[in-house]
Design a protein around this motif. Structure first.
Motif, PDB file in Angstrom:
ATOM      1  N   VAL A  10       0.711  45.271   5.337  1.00 33.39           N
ATOM      2  CA  VAL A  10       1.816  45.871   6.082  1.00 33.39           C
ATOM      3  C   VAL A  10       1.963  45.101   7.391  1.00 33.39           C
ATOM      4  CG1 VAL A  10       2.678  47.948   7.225  1.00 33.39           C
ATOM      5  CG2 VAL A  10       1.418  48.141   5.066  1.00 33.39           C
ATOM      6  N   VAL A  11       3.163  44.622   7.681  1.00 30.87           N
ATOM      7  CA  VAL A  11       3.423  43.900   8.918  1.00 30.87           C
ATOM      8  C   VAL A  11       4.145  44.843   9.870  1.00 30.87           C
ATOM      9  CG1 VAL A  11       4.555  41.926   9.988  1.00 30.87           C
ATOM     10  CG2 VAL A  11       3.545  41.703   7.705  1.00 30.87           C
ATOM     11  N   VAL A  32      -4.097  46.673   4.875  1.00 27.45           N
ATOM     12  CA  VAL A  32      -4.345  46.178   6.221  1.00 27.45           C
ATOM     13  C   VAL A  32      -3.002  46.106   6.939  1.00 27.45           C
ATOM     14  CG1 VAL A  32      -5.173  44.266   7.652  1.00 27.45           C
ATOM     15  CG2 VAL A  32      -6.359  44.847   5.516  1.00 27.45           C
ATOM     16  N   VAL A  33      -2.965  46.592   8.190  1.00 34.14           N
ATOM     17  CA  VAL A  33      -1.769  46.529   9.016  1.00 34.14           C
ATOM     18  C   VAL A  33      -1.915  45.353   9.974  1.00 34.14           C
ATOM     19  CG1 VAL A  33      -0.360  47.704  10.746  1.00 34.14           C
ATOM     20  CG2 VAL A  33      -1.390  49.010   8.862  1.00 34.14           C
ATOM     21  N   HIS A  34      -0.958  44.450   9.951  1.00 36.25           N
ATOM     22  CA  HIS A  34      -0.958  43.276  10.826  1.00 36.25           C
ATOM     23  C   HIS A  34       0.083  43.501  11.922  1.00 36.25           C
ATOM     24  CE1 HIS A  34      -3.360  41.044   7.827  1.00 36.25           C
ATOM     25  NE2 HIS A  34      -2.609  41.669   6.943  1.00 36.25           N
ATOM     26  N   GLU A  35      -0.366  43.592  13.166  1.00 33.13           N
ATOM     27  CA  GLU A  35       0.503  43.907  14.304  1.00 33.13           C
ATOM     28  C   GLU A  35       0.479  42.750  15.295  1.00 33.13           C
ATOM     29  OE1 GLU A  35       2.657  44.950  17.374  1.00 33.13           O
ATOM     30  OE2 GLU A  35       2.722  46.084  15.493  1.00 33.13           O
ATOM     31  N   GLN A  36       1.667  42.274  15.708  1.00 29.23           N
ATOM     32  CA  GLN A  36       1.715  41.113  16.583  1.00 29.23           C
ATOM     33  C   GLN A  36       1.238  41.405  18.001  1.00 29.23           C
ATOM     34  OE1 GLN A  36       5.601  39.463  17.089  1.00 29.23           O
ATOM     35  NE2 GLN A  36       6.461  41.311  18.016  1.00 29.23           N
ATOM     36  N   ALA A 129      -1.474  39.584  15.492  1.00 28.73           N
ATOM     37  CA  ALA A 129      -1.168  38.826  14.273  1.00 28.73           C
ATOM     38  C   ALA A 129       0.333  38.583  14.196  1.00 28.73           C
ATOM     39  CB  ALA A 129      -1.655  39.587  13.045  1.00 28.73           C
ATOM     40  N   ARG A 130       0.772  37.445  14.685  1.00 29.04           N
ATOM     41  CA  ARG A 130       2.206  37.100  14.692  1.00 29.04           C
ATOM     42  C   ARG A 130       2.538  36.301  13.437  1.00 29.04           C
ATOM     43  NH1 ARG A 130       6.106  36.936  18.541  1.00 29.04           N
ATOM     44  NH2 ARG A 130       4.583  37.505  20.145  1.00 29.04           N
ATOM     45  N   VAL A 131       3.465  36.796  12.647  1.00 29.42           N
ATOM     46  CA  VAL A 131       3.826  36.174  11.371  1.00 29.42           C
ATOM     47  C   VAL A 131       4.644  34.905  11.609  1.00 29.42           C
ATOM     48  CG1 VAL A 131       5.169  36.470   9.244  1.00 29.42           C
ATOM     49  CG2 VAL A 131       3.778  38.359  10.128  1.00 29.42           C
ATOM     50  N   SER A 132       4.270  33.834  10.891  1.00 27.21           N
ATOM     51  CA  SER A 132       5.062  32.605  10.945  1.00 27.21           C
ATOM     52  C   SER A 132       5.748  32.311   9.618  1.00 27.21           C
ATOM     53  CB  SER A 132       4.171  31.411  11.338  1.00 27.21           C
ATOM     54  OG  SER A 132       3.113  31.243  10.409  1.00 27.21           O
ATOM     55  N   ALA A 133       5.202  32.821   8.505  1.00 28.52           N
ATOM     56  CA  ALA A 133       5.826  32.580   7.195  1.00 28.52           C
ATOM     57  C   ALA A 133       5.283  33.580   6.180  1.00 28.52           C
ATOM     58  CB  ALA A 133       5.563  31.159   6.717  1.00 28.52           C
ATOM     59  N   ILE A 143       0.759  35.772   3.617  1.00 27.95           N
ATOM     60  CA  ILE A 143       1.346  35.779   4.954  1.00 27.95           C
ATOM     61  C   ILE A 143       0.606  34.749   5.784  1.00 27.95           C
ATOM     62  CG2 ILE A 143       1.935  37.154   6.968  1.00 27.95           C
ATOM     63  CD1 ILE A 143       1.546  39.650   5.299  1.00 27.95           C
ATOM     64  N   ARG A 144       1.354  33.873   6.437  1.00 27.38           N
ATOM     65  CA  ARG A 144       0.756  32.897   7.336  1.00 27.38           C
ATOM     66  C   ARG A 144       1.070  33.317   8.767  1.00 27.38           C
ATOM     67  NH1 ARG A 144      -1.106  29.414   3.765  1.00 27.38           N
ATOM     68  NH2 ARG A 144       0.125  28.975   1.897  1.00 27.38           N
ATOM     69  N   PHE A 145       0.064  33.210   9.637  1.00 34.51           N
ATOM     70  CA  PHE A 145       0.193  33.682  11.006  1.00 34.51           C
ATOM     71  C   PHE A 145       0.193  32.511  11.980  1.00 34.51           C
ATOM     72  CE2 PHE A 145      -1.766  37.063   8.530  1.00 34.51           C
ATOM     73  CZ  PHE A 145      -0.931  38.132   8.829  1.00 34.51           C
ATOM     74  N   ALA A 146       0.688  32.775  13.186  1.00 36.63           N
ATOM     75  CA  ALA A 146       0.852  31.727  14.187  1.00 36.63           C
ATOM     76  C   ALA A 146      -0.464  31.099  14.605  1.00 36.63           C
ATOM     77  CB  ALA A 146       1.585  32.289  15.404  1.00 36.63           C
ATOM     78  N   ASP A 147      -1.564  31.845  14.475  1.00 34.00           N
ATOM     79  CA  ASP A 147      -2.867  31.302  14.869  1.00 34.00           C
ATOM     80  C   ASP A 147      -3.523  30.476  13.765  1.00 34.00           C
ATOM     81  OD1 ASP A 147      -3.666  33.208  13.041  1.00 34.00           O
ATOM     82  OD2 ASP A 147      -4.856  34.391  14.452  1.00 34.00           O
TER      83      ASP A 147
END
Length: 402
Positions: A10-11, A32-36, A129-133, A143-147
């Motif tokens: 979940v984003v 898992v919740v991914h929060e920027q 967790a900032r989503v990039s793609a 999900i790919r993240f900025a880090d």
């Protein structure tokens, strides 16, 4: 052979994202919740939870945690902007709950978010967790993240708001629709407003006037007053909870209004200010193993007070349908969820736009006709507040518990 537990990413860690995670976990999924953001702060001041949203909170098991801070307004009052004359009055305590099967609450957004977070557990949330793609294959999504990190899942839920990175990544860029108005919000301590005699009892106040309107209600067990002031402003286009306005500029916008309104504004200090946007209803929310939820799917203006309520409905319905699916049934489950939810949210998006005009009519025949229509408001809004998103599901679309 035992069925493998469904893995869902979940984003977005707002109300919709956290509610989705709780619901899916209840149906046996790994979530898992991914929060920027680095932490969940619950920005946005107060929200109204109608009976339709309250039923969803009850389904998720968090109503008890909110009982101490949520307020049950005695009634809703529509007032004339200048004279203070009551144009319509509708009881909320007692008769509302009897009719719709659940109470009407006014509550801090942060309180709802924290209650959901407590129920889910912070271990299930990954902050920063900032989503990039978002990429998909036949049997999963990544999900790919900025880090530089990534997360694999059987399904991805984009609950990341009106500027959704998931929606942008899957469906491509689109333009938000600017309403030409700004909203000002603040939480004002009641101790500053002791001289405003109308605030002696909990009421949902709606002050309607030419070109602008003002809504106020108590939250935090009656210790704070939340207000939303909507004004025309085509120059201000910043859509952010964190941007501040000033009481001085807001007072200028409400010059000539009843002292109830101006005294509350005067006590507010530096209210938050943000440009009001929505989007045209999307033709599709789901693509393969990815779907959208809440403002990511159907952002709406705040003039029905249904944004959080609809995110809760989405979350519980999605959990019911997707939670009962096998890993090879994910795409069909997401399509079923979308078909179940899209017609209702489309109507609410359009209705929220129409309310903006209705609330801001100039004095005269049109406003007089509107005031007459306000008498039938409980019947007109019964389709919203009386709705039970779970019982509305057809048996063949509701899935089965894991």
């Amino acid at each position: 052979m035992a069925r493998r537990r469904l893995r869902v990413a979940v984003v977005g860690g707002g109300i919709g994202g956290l509610a989705t995670a709780i619901g899916l976990r209840g149906h046996g999924a790994e979530v898992v919740v991914h929060e920027q953001a680095a932490e969940l702060t619950g920005q946005g001041a107060g929200i109204a939870i109608g009976a339709n949203g309250h039923r969803m909170l009850r389904e998720l098991g968090v109503t008890a945690a909110l009982e101490g801070s949520a307020v049950r307004p005695a009634r809703a009052e529509f007032r004339n902007w200048r004279t203070g004359r009551t144009m319509a009055l509708h009881q909320l305590a007692g008769s509302y709950e009897e009719r719709f099967g659940a109470p009407y609450w006014t509550v801090e957004r942060a309180a709802v978010q924290q209650a959901l977070l407590h129920e889910l557990g912070e271990a299930q949330v990954r902050p920063g967790a900032r989503v990039s793609a978002v990429e998909q294959s036949a049997d999963g999504a990544v999900i790919r993240f900025a880090d530089g990190s990534e997360a694999e899942a059987d399904a991805v839920v984009g609950a990341d708001g009106i500027h959704s990175a998931v929606r942008n990544g899957v469906f491509g860029p689109d333009d938000a629709v600017f309403s030409g108005t700004s909203g000002y919000r603040a939480l004002v301590p009641m101790e500053r407003l002791g001289h405003v005699r109308e605030l002696a009892e909990p009421v949902l106040w709606l002050w309607l006037g030419p070109g602008r309107h003002f809504i106020a209600y108590p939250v935090a067990d009656g210790t704070l007053l939340n207000f939303l002031a909507v004004v025309p402003d085509r120059e201000w286009t910043v859509e952010s909870w964190a941007t501040e306005g000033s009481a001085t500029e807001l007072l200028r916008a409400f010059e000539g209004w009843h002292p109830f309104v101006t005294e509350i504004i005067r006590a507010s200090g530096r209210p938050g200010r943000w440009a009001l946007y929505d989007r045209e209803p999307q033709r599709a929310w789901s693509s393969g193993r990815v779907t959208l939820l809440g403002d990511a799917a159907h952002p709406m203006l705040p003039h029905h007070g249904q944004g959080a309520n609809q995110a809760l409905e989405d979350a519980v319905v999605l959990a019911r349908i997707l939670g009962g699916a096998d890993t090879d049934e994910v795409e069909q489950a997401l399509r079923t969820y979308e078909l179940a939810r899209r017609p209702r949210t489309r109507l609410l998006q359009r209705g929220s736009r129409q309310n903006a005009t209705c609330f801001q009519l100039p004095d005269g025949p049109e406003a007089d006709a509107r005031n007459i229509r306000l008498a039938s408001l409980p019947d007109d809004l019964a389709w919203i507040h009386g709705h039970d998103a779970l019982t509305a599901l057809q048996p063949e679309t509701s899935g089965s518990s894991a």
